[in-house]
Design a protein around this motif. Structure first.
Motif, mmCIF file in Angstrom:
data_model
loop_
_atom_site.group_PDB
_atom_site.id
_atom_site.type_symbol
_atom_site.label_atom_id
_atom_site.label_comp_id
_atom_site.label_asym_id
_atom_site.label_seq_id
_atom_site.Cartn_x
_atom_site.Cartn_y
_atom_site.Cartn_z
ATOM 1 N N LYS A 36 13.936 13.095 -0.034
ATOM 2 C CA LYS A 36 14.779 12.537 1.030
ATOM 3 C C LYS A 36 16.115 13.278 1.134
ATOM 4 O O LYS A 36 16.532 13.673 2.218
ATOM 5 C CB LYS A 36 15.022 11.034 0.793
ATOM 6 C CG LYS A 36 13.750 10.196 0.799
ATOM 7 C CD LYS A 36 14.034 8.718 0.736
ATOM 8 C CE LYS A 36 14.769 8.285 -0.513
ATOM 9 N NZ LYS A 36 14.073 8.604 -1.780
ATOM 10 N N THR A 37 16.766 13.455 -0.006
ATOM 11 C CA THR A 37 18.056 14.155 0.029
ATOM 12 C C THR A 37 17.859 15.633 0.366
ATOM 13 O O THR A 37 18.693 16.241 1.044
ATOM 14 C CB THR A 37 18.808 13.959 -1.309
ATOM 15 O OG1 THR A 37 18.997 12.557 -1.503
ATOM 16 C CG2 THR A 37 20.165 14.640 -1.302
ATOM 17 N N ASN A 38 16.732 16.198 -0.080
ATOM 18 C CA ASN A 38 16.429 17.591 0.276
ATOM 19 C C ASN A 38 16.360 17.767 1.791
ATOM 20 O O ASN A 38 16.841 18.755 2.340
ATOM 21 C CB ASN A 38 15.095 18.031 -0.348
ATOM 22 C CG ASN A 38 15.151 18.070 -1.870
ATOM 23 O OD1 ASN A 38 16.242 18.042 -2.444
ATOM 24 N ND2 ASN A 38 14.002 18.128 -2.505
ATOM 25 N N LEU A 315 22.593 9.520 7.172
ATOM 26 C CA LEU A 315 22.858 8.427 6.226
ATOM 27 C C LEU A 315 21.868 8.534 5.077
ATOM 28 O O LEU A 315 20.708 8.158 5.219
ATOM 29 C CB LEU A 315 22.691 7.067 6.913
ATOM 30 C CG LEU A 315 23.606 6.730 8.076
ATOM 31 C CD1 LEU A 315 23.203 5.394 8.697
ATOM 32 C CD2 LEU A 315 25.058 6.657 7.605
ATOM 33 N N ASP A 316 22.322 9.087 3.960
ATOM 34 C CA ASP A 316 21.402 9.307 2.854
ATOM 35 C C ASP A 316 21.509 8.188 1.837
ATOM 36 O O ASP A 316 22.459 8.146 1.063
ATOM 37 C CB ASP A 316 21.680 10.674 2.202
ATOM 38 C CG ASP A 316 20.582 11.056 1.214
ATOM 39 O OD1 ASP A 316 19.470 10.501 1.320
ATOM 40 O OD2 ASP A 316 20.844 11.896 0.341
ATOM 41 N N ASP A 317 20.544 7.302 1.855
ATOM 42 C CA ASP A 317 20.424 6.254 0.839
ATOM 43 C C ASP A 317 21.662 5.373 0.741
ATOM 44 O O ASP A 317 21.972 4.859 -0.329
ATOM 45 C CB ASP A 317 20.220 6.929 -0.539
ATOM 46 C CG ASP A 317 18.930 6.461 -1.175
ATOM 47 O OD1 ASP A 317 18.411 5.413 -0.754
ATOM 48 O OD2 ASP A 317 18.444 7.154 -2.088
ATOM 49 N N VAL A 318 22.339 5.198 1.856
ATOM 50 C CA VAL A 318 23.639 4.536 1.776
ATOM 51 C C VAL A 318 23.546 3.062 2.192
ATOM 52 O O VAL A 318 24.369 2.242 1.798
ATOM 53 C CB VAL A 318 24.676 5.313 2.623
ATOM 54 C CG1 VAL A 318 24.606 4.940 4.088
ATOM 55 C CG2 VAL A 318 26.067 5.159 2.089
HETATM 56 MG MG LIG Z 1 18.260 11.148 -2.705
#
Ligand SMILES: [Mg+2]
Ligand SMILES: Nc1ncnc2c1ncn2[C@@H]1O[C@H](COP(=O)(O)OP(=O)(O)O)[C@@H](O)[C@H]1O
Length: 373
Positions: A36-38, A315-318
């Motif tokens: 996901k972050t990638n 919005l990464d995992d926020v």
């Molecule tokens: Mg992540």
């Protein structure tokens, strides 16, 4: 601005992925460690030309491969633009805009505008001044091309000047040479201060109202640009330069003793207060989260003011970090903005995004697919 399509090849744990994005919400669901972050990083990289992680560029390429690419098709001001990045192990990355190779990758900054919000952004509230300067620098660079140049120049001036301070007494010429560097320092420093003040004034204009909204008008949010050169920031560049020069001239003795450039924007800070108290030390966890949310949403508005369109919001995992009230506020706010959202748990999000135009995807071990329900 809308990203239509994203193609990534051998980027981190992705092999070959091609996704068509929705113009509103794009929700990527996946367990930890799936990519996901990638995915967010590949978009961010296409915007700023750098990763937000600490890795070297080689590590962006899949461990088993020697080349990687990211391709983004976007529509900005009614024009189609294609951004392509080519990464090759131990080589400089190449950037192509509509097929034309850029001489310097920094020229890509400002084409794809994005605002990223991750749990890590709490560092802006709780971390050291370095974090806040980094945040301000990246933001201004996105909208003011000259700013990045000024920062690089300023950094070089400070380090050259430090060498002169170190050898001040051993080389008699340095008594004259320092004046030249003082002039450079004050000139470039004044421009940086001017840009930063302008940016912080804009941030304030939006964030104060947004924070008031989030807190139901019960709390008062304020931002103050702090510099060790001057107090009244609302001056023109020449006046700032003059005050800067006076400051250095009257403190040169201290700088020689400390062998270091003590005054200038490399020491700046942004003071965030709630009800007059510094948020970093006295804010509750909820207040600190509202503060970062207000700042992030204000960043979006500043870019819109500058380029006439909303940036892409990442919005990464926020969302899992925010309580229902703040989550609801955020979702409502971004209704007209293209957003890429990642989450491990989509339960709340499905409810919150009930009436939104949206597309769901899964991410599993570097594979991305559509979820149709
Ligand atoms: Mg992540
Ligand atoms: N260059 C690389 N090649 C292959 N896999 C990588 C590379 N860099 C990171 N990864 C893998 O990517 C995964 C982490 O992905 P990430 O996007 O951070 O996950 P999350 O879904 O939790 O955000 C880890 O399994 C890590 O080993």
């Amino acid at each position: 601005m809308i990203i239509n399509k994203l193609k990534i090849k051998n980027y981190r744990n992705f092999k070959d992925a091609e996704i068509n994005l929705n113009s509103s919400l794009n929700i990527f669901i996946g367990d930890n460690g799936q990519g996901k972050t990638n995915l967010m990083e590949s978009i961010y990289l296409s915007s700023i030309g750098r990763t937000f992680r600490l890795n070297s560029e080689n590590e962006l390429i899949n461990f088993n491969e020697s080349k990687s690419s990211v391709e983004i098709s976007l529509v900005k001001n009614n024009y189609n633009t294609k951004i392509e990045l080519l990464l090759e192990k131990n080589k400089r990355k190449q950037v192509f805009i509509n097929g034309v190779k850029l001489d310097k990758t920094s020229e890509m900054i400002g084409i794809l505008n994005n605002v990223i919000f991750t749990p890590d952004d709490m560092k802006i509230i709780k971390g050291s001044p370095v974090e806040r300067r980094k945040f301000i620098n990246i933001d201004i660079s996105q909208i003011k091309p000259k700013y990045k140049y000024l920062l690089n120049r300023y950094k070089k001036i400070v380090s050259e000047r430090n060498v002169i301070l170190k050898n001040y007494f051993t080389n008699s010429q340095n008594k004259d040479i320092i004046n030249i560097w003082n002039d450079y320092l004050a000139g470039t420093g004044a421009e940086i201060i001017h840009y930063r003040n302008d940016y912080i004034e804009k941030l304030k204009k939006y964030a104060v109202d947004i924070y008031a909204d989030i807190s139901g008008n019960r709390e008062n949010f304020s931002l103050e640009y702090q510099s060790n050169v001057l107090h009244d920031m609302n001056l023109d560049k020449d006046s700032i330069k003059k005050i800067f020069q006076d400051k250095i001239n009257s403190n040169l003795k201290h700088e020689i003793q400390r062998v270091y450039t003590l005054y200038g924007p490399h020491k700046d800070d942004l003071i965030i207060r709630i009800n007059g108290k510094e948020c970093k030390y006295f804010g509750s966890q909820g207040q600190q989260r509202s503060a970062i949310l207000a700042i992030k949403l204000a960043e979006i508005e500043i870019i819109r003011e500058e380029i006439g369109e909303y940036p892409i919001l990442l919005l990464d995992d926020v969302l899992s970090e925010l309580d229902n009230k703040r989550k609801g506020y955020l979702m409502n706010y971004i209704r007209d903005i293209q957003a890429v959202i990642t989450t491990t748990d989509d339960h709340d999000l499905r409810e919150l995004a009930k009436n939104f135009n949206k597309k769901f995807f899964y991410i599993n071990e570097g594979n991305i697919g559509n979820i149709t329900n």
